[in-house]
Design an enzyme around this catalytic site. Structure first.
Site, PDB file in Angstrom:
ATOM      1  N   GLY A  13      -0.227  -4.667   0.592  1.00  0.00           N
ATOM      2  CA  GLY A  13      -1.447  -4.479  -0.169  1.00  0.00           C
ATOM      3  C   GLY A  13      -1.563  -5.397  -1.366  1.00  0.00           C
ATOM      4  N   GLY A  46       0.826  -1.196   0.000  1.00  0.00           N
ATOM      5  CA  GLY A  46       0.000   0.000   0.000  1.00  0.00           C
ATOM      6  C   GLY A  46       0.862   1.248   0.000  1.00  0.00           C
TER       7      GLY A  46
END
Length: 472
Positions: A154, A106
């Site tokens: 992520g 992320g």
């Protein structure tokens, strides 16, 4: 006429001409205009492609290794819902346009900056990311993640909950969150405790990396396909015109690589990992590693001492709690924990030192394991009342992945077969050959089954009269 109109738009781009010609042959002239929209020079951070019954997401932030941000999530989620409802969509794929990374994590730098400025989008990022991850985990349409390249944080959330997770020789998996003062989220609390033995606990706390075939034997990937075969595989999946998971699984198996003979990198350390990481406190794990005194244990202990003490304790507590939680409640717990991490110091400190200044010398607070009391962990992370809760769409939560048979057999499956707890088999007095044959039949001749089962049997069983005995 249609093809010439398209080519006239971009007459100086030979790669576009070649692809348009290929599309005309593959999908018919009447559909070229629609398909052409997927190769427009205008670069979106996520590209949507259609071919026959296949629908593909292409992650398209190569300069930052496809680090996931809020705009990307918002480009994926509504399209995912639309394809899920489409009768024409038979299979959904996700891949990267980068040869280096599927998704390296992320975009936590932006998240931390936003949190420092009280930007609500910082928390909203996690809310929408977890909702997307959960949706991927409950799709009715088969989802195939092509995890070619770096797959961390992520990127793990965009792949590990899928029924089909295809690794290549370029795959590099890790959940390194404790190194940046965070915790393995994106459903990590659910999938990590369900890996063999204490493998998930070890990976979560140390952030250790697994490469290529390692991800297959660890249970992170379901298939191992050489990168050079991916394009042909994608075309084959799109041509199937079926959502039958068994058919898709067999189609992927046509492209997998024969086992290379390379030993699973954690195999020789599994007994140490299971012994040292079975404890429910970080202090006991440290003590167990110190007593083991092997080079592997020394290296592992040194690694753990570099991590945020708070992250280590919160992560272990979350993993142990999640063993008995369904997948929906795991995401809800993680969203609760995120709000605490955004309010504490270590997350911002870890991200800043690792990714902004790159000095990699974080000053954790508290700085030692002894300084992080159980009361602190409970009050600051698990018992605190946060103003926001994660609202998930209606779906059937589960305690175990319903598509586990697409991967190699787990240790638990082998144990049940030997112990007579598998009611689909007559496992009384089965020897090694019979056990391997049973799993080869159950997995329809899947590549890697023999190697995985042999490794488990060598480590976890002893020969007894007429069969094998499982060793705890």
């Amino acid at each position: 006429m249609l093809r010439s109109n398209i080519l006239n738009r971009f007459p100086k781009n030979p790669s576009v001409i070649a692809r348009a010609s290929k599309m005309q042959t593959a999908i018919g002239q009447s559909n070229v205009e629609r398909a052409y929209s997927t190769i427009s020079p205008k670069q979106n951070e996520v590209i949507h492609q259609k071919l026959y019954g296949g629908r593909t997401f292409v992650l398209n932030r190569p300069k930052v290794l496809n680090s996931l941000n809020l705009p990307m999530i918002r480009q994926i989620y509504p399209q995912l819902q639309a394809w899920e409802q489409s009768d024409l969509c038979k299979v959904i794929l996700m891949k990267s346009n980068s040869p280096k990374a599927y998704c390296a994590g992320g975009d936590v730098v932006e998240v931390v900056k936003g949190a420092a400025n009280n930007d609500p989008n910082s928390l909203r990022f996690f809310e929408e990311e977890y909702r997307l991850n959960y949706t991927l985990s409950t799709l009715k349409t088969p989802f195939v993640a092509l995890i070619n390249g770096i797959t961390m944080g992520g990127g793990v959330g965009l792949s590990v909950h899928a029924p089909f997770r295809i690794a290549t020789e370029n795959t590099l998996f890790a959940m390194p969150e404790t190194k940046i003062g965070f915790f393995p989220d994106v459903g990590g609390s659910f999938f990590l405790p369900r890996l063999d033995g204490e493998t998930g606990t070890y990976l979560a706390l140390t952030g250790d990396r697994l490469k290529g075939e390692d991800t297959l034997y660890a249970g992170i990937a379901t298939h191992y396909v050489p990168a050079a075969r991916l394009e042909a595989l994608e075309e084959r999946l799109c041509e199937l015109d079926t959502s039958d998971s068994e058919v898709i699984n067999l189609a992927i198996e046509d492209f997998v690589s024969e086992p290379t003979g390379q030993e699973y990198s954690l195999a020789k350390h599994r007994n140490t990992i299971d012994t040292c990481f079975r404890h429910d406190t970080i202090e006991e794990i440290f003590e167990s590693l110190e007593k083991d005194d092997s080079e592997f244990s020394k290296k592992t202990l040194a690694t753990l001492k570099e991590m945020s003490p708070t992250s280590l304790k919160v992560t272990l507590r979350a993993l142990r709690s999640a063993r008995k939680m369904n997948i929906a409640n795991c995401f809800k717990m993680e969203y609760h924990l995120v709000q605490s991490f955004l309010a504490e110091k270590d997350f911002a400190e870890g991200v800043t030192k690792a990714l902004v200044t790159k000095t990699r010398d974080p000053k954790w607070s508290p700085s030692t394991i002894s300084g992080v009391s159980d009361q602190f962990v409970e009050e600051k992370f698990f018992a605190v009342n946060h103003p926001h809760a994660l609202d998930l769409p209606e779906a059937l939560p589960y305690l175990e992945y319903p598509h586990r048979r697409m991967a190699l057999p787990s240790e638990e499956e082998v144990r049940k077969l030997i112990s007579g707890d598998n009611f689909d088999a007559n496992s009384a007095q089965m020897d090694q050959k019979a056990i391997i044959e049973w799993f080869m039949s159950d997995r329809q001749g899947k590549h890697g089954v023999v190697e995985k089962v042999q490794e488990i049997l060598a480590r976890k069983t002893r020969s007894v009269l007429g069969g094998l005995r499982w060793i705890n």
